[in-house]
Design an enzyme around this catalytic site. Structure first.
Site, PDB file in Angstrom:
ATOM      1  N   HIS A  34      -3.252  -4.564   2.241  1.00 30.35           N
ATOM      2  CA  HIS A  34      -3.197  -3.951   3.571  1.00 30.35           C
ATOM      3  C   HIS A  34      -1.836  -3.305   3.770  1.00 30.35           C
ATOM      4  O   HIS A  34      -0.957  -3.389   2.926  1.00 30.35           O
ATOM      5  CB  HIS A  34      -3.491  -4.969   4.689  1.00 30.35           C
ATOM      6  CG  HIS A  34      -2.336  -5.832   5.095  1.00 30.35           C
ATOM      7  ND1 HIS A  34      -2.208  -6.367   6.355  1.00 30.35           N
ATOM      8  CD2 HIS A  34      -1.246  -6.254   4.408  1.00 30.35           C
ATOM      9  CE1 HIS A  34      -1.108  -7.089   6.430  1.00 30.35           C
ATOM     10  NE2 HIS A  34      -0.504  -7.049   5.269  1.00 30.35           N
ATOM     11  N   CYS A  53       6.468  -3.963   5.468  1.00 26.20           N
ATOM     12  CA  CYS A  53       5.011  -4.099   5.631  1.00 26.20           C
ATOM     13  C   CYS A  53       4.340  -2.752   5.848  1.00 26.20           C
ATOM     14  O   CYS A  53       3.115  -2.642   5.753  1.00 26.20           O
ATOM     15  CB  CYS A  53       4.672  -5.009   6.818  1.00 26.20           C
ATOM     16  SG  CYS A  53       5.273  -6.678   6.607  1.00 26.20           S
ATOM     17  N   HIS A  59       0.565  -3.344   0.279  1.00 27.33           N
ATOM     18  CA  HIS A  59       0.966  -4.566  -0.431  1.00 27.33           C
ATOM     19  C   HIS A  59      -0.207  -5.521  -0.213  1.00 27.33           C
ATOM     20  O   HIS A  59      -1.264  -5.074   0.236  1.00 27.33           O
ATOM     21  CB  HIS A  59       2.299  -5.108   0.115  1.00 27.33           C
ATOM     22  CG  HIS A  59       2.240  -5.517   1.543  1.00 27.33           C
ATOM     23  ND1 HIS A  59       2.252  -4.607   2.580  1.00 27.33           N
ATOM     24  CD2 HIS A  59       2.100  -6.722   2.132  1.00 27.33           C
ATOM     25  CE1 HIS A  59       2.146  -5.241   3.731  1.00 27.33           C
ATOM     26  NE2 HIS A  59       2.042  -6.534   3.486  1.00 27.33           N
ATOM     27  N   HIS A  61      -1.946  -9.904  -0.075  1.00 28.33           N
ATOM     28  CA  HIS A  61      -1.768 -11.344   0.147  1.00 28.33           C
ATOM     29  C   HIS A  61      -2.937 -12.147  -0.417  1.00 28.33           C
ATOM     30  O   HIS A  61      -4.041 -11.630  -0.569  1.00 28.33           O
ATOM     31  CB  HIS A  61      -1.695 -11.647   1.649  1.00 28.33           C
ATOM     32  CG  HIS A  61      -0.558 -10.965   2.345  1.00 28.33           C
ATOM     33  ND1 HIS A  61       0.745 -11.363   2.189  1.00 28.33           N
ATOM     34  CD2 HIS A  61      -0.528  -9.909   3.190  1.00 28.33           C
ATOM     35  CE1 HIS A  61       1.526 -10.583   2.923  1.00 28.33           C
ATOM     36  NE2 HIS A  61       0.779  -9.685   3.532  1.00 28.33           N
ATOM     37  N   ASP A  99     -12.864  -9.704   0.300  1.00 29.75           N
ATOM     38  CA  ASP A  99     -12.213 -10.170  -0.935  1.00 29.75           C
ATOM     39  C   ASP A  99     -12.023  -9.048  -1.955  1.00 29.75           C
ATOM     40  O   ASP A  99     -12.952  -8.314  -2.271  1.00 29.75           O
ATOM     41  CB  ASP A  99     -13.039 -11.294  -1.562  1.00 29.75           C
ATOM     42  CG  ASP A  99     -12.295 -11.955  -2.714  1.00 29.75           C
ATOM     43  OD1 ASP A  99     -11.057 -12.053  -2.642  1.00 29.75           O
ATOM     44  OD2 ASP A  99     -12.950 -12.353  -3.688  1.00 29.75           O
ATOM     45  N   HIS A 100     -10.783  -8.942  -2.457  1.00 31.48           N
ATOM     46  CA  HIS A 100     -10.405  -7.923  -3.430  1.00 31.48           C
ATOM     47  C   HIS A 100     -10.626  -6.515  -2.894  1.00 31.48           C
ATOM     48  O   HIS A 100     -10.969  -5.600  -3.637  1.00 31.48           O
ATOM     49  CB  HIS A 100     -11.121  -8.140  -4.770  1.00 31.48           C
ATOM     50  CG  HIS A 100     -10.514  -9.249  -5.577  1.00 31.48           C
ATOM     51  ND1 HIS A 100     -10.652 -10.575  -5.236  1.00 31.48           N
ATOM     52  CD2 HIS A 100      -9.731  -9.240  -6.687  1.00 31.48           C
ATOM     53  CE1 HIS A 100     -10.002 -11.328  -6.105  1.00 31.48           C
ATOM     54  NE2 HIS A 100      -9.419 -10.533  -6.997  1.00 31.48           N
ATOM     55  N   GLU A 145      -1.652 -15.969   6.118  1.00 35.82           N
ATOM     56  CA  GLU A 145      -1.349 -14.742   5.377  1.00 35.82           C
ATOM     57  C   GLU A 145      -0.460 -15.073   4.170  1.00 35.82           C
ATOM     58  O   GLU A 145      -0.595 -14.500   3.095  1.00 35.82           O
ATOM     59  CB  GLU A 145      -0.641 -13.738   6.285  1.00 35.82           C
ATOM     60  CG  GLU A 145      -0.395 -12.402   5.634  1.00 35.82           C
ATOM     61  CD  GLU A 145       0.206 -11.412   6.600  1.00 35.82           C
ATOM     62  OE1 GLU A 145      -0.527 -10.542   7.088  1.00 35.82           O
ATOM     63  OE2 GLU A 145       1.417 -11.499   6.880  1.00 35.82           O
TER      64      GLU A 145
END
Lengths: 156, 139
Positions: A34, A53, A59, A61, A99-100, A145
């Site tokens: 994100h 950010c 980047h 998490h 996810d991913h 996060e």
């Protein structure tokens, strides 16, 4: 506790009479990219407010998700909700959509929103609330996060 | 005095980054078959946990294998500032032609730090991509 369950088996309304409300939590995880970037602002203002950010190329998490529901244990099963069923709902409504993936680009329920952990927790709540069985209530969505940063949302 | 005794010291750090696993020599279908959802086109990301291990003999004058503040500053300068909140595929020159798997990231981190740690000391990198997946280099 054993006598409580025996009473539940003998008298199916026993648990309801005592109104035993229990919280059940399922822990899941997903990995996503994100960035925090408000398109209404200049690049400079985004960097001033969101720092690294706001990195244009994203980047990411390892998110840890705690979903807590509440309800009364069913007298016949002893379950608030079969946790396998809860797991399946979270997988279908949340993990397969996140996810991913890239939260800003790939996730329909985050379109037009800032992809902060706060807003993501609210989005996850809304995804789950609409499909949970009527006899249980969603109580809390807790979302990590990073190991040191997390939010909790209780639906209001 | 504990000279001639080899001791390992560790420093833990972390960084958050986006990446995808993608071999440019392959078509998208092959990439998806091999790398699955890790090859998704818009990237995904991780909280990487890094453990740097330096092994050597405590120095006679300080008792240190290596000053941990110095090690911490080295990791900060050469690794964290380089990788944190970045896209490994797009922002890090070392991965221009290398797939940013945990294995390759560990090798790159080793190569970034090795020139700054005394040759008398052994350096080893352990990198957690998730709490359950981690790699070590050199092995």
């Amino acid at each position: 506790m054993r006598s409580f369950y025996r009473a539940c088996l003998l008298y199916p309304n026993f648990a309801k009479i005592f109104d035993a409300m229990v919280y059940l939590t399922r822990v899941e995880h997903f990995n996503a990219a994100h960035k925090l970037f408000n398109p209404a602002w200049s690049r400079q203002k985004n960097e001033d407010v969101f720092g690294k950010c706001a990195n244009e190329n994203w980047h990411g998490h390892n998110y840890e998700l705690y979903v807590t529901i509440k309800g009364q244990p069913d007298p016949e099963t002893g379950f608030v909700l079969d946790v396998k069923k809860l797991s399946g709902i979270i997988k279908e409504q949340v993990l397969e959509k996140l996810d991913h993936l890239n939260l800003n680009v790939d996730v329909d329920f985050m379109q037009g929103k800032m992809c902060s952990t706060e807003n993501l927790a609210i989005g996850i709540w809304e995804q789950l609330e609409q499909v949970l069985p009527e006899d249980v209530q969603l109580h809390c969505v807790k979302l990590y996060e990073t190991p040191r940063i997390f939010v909790e949302y209780y639906g209001k | 005095m504990y000279m001639n005794k080899r001791v390992a010291v560790f420093r833990k750090e972390h960084f958050n980054a986006a990446h995808r696993l993608y071999n440019r020599q392959w078509d998208d279908a092959t990439n998806f078959r091999v790398f699955g959802k890790c090859s998704n086109p818009h990237y995904h990301g991780h909280n990487y946990e890094l453990e740097v291990r330096v092994t050597g003999e405590p120095q006679a004058d300080t008792g240190f294998v290596m000053d941990m503040k110095v090690l911490s500053d080295l990791i900060q300068q050469y690794v964290i500032e380089h990788f944190d909140h970045k896209n490994l595929n797009l922002d890090i020159p070392e991965f221009k032609d290398i797939n940013p798997t945990a294995e390759n990231i560990a090798v790159v981190i080793y190569n970034l730090l090795r020139p700054h740690v005394s040759e008398k000391q052994e350096l080893r990198i352990r990198l957690y991509e998730t709490p359950r997946n981690f790699v070590e280099y050199p092995a």
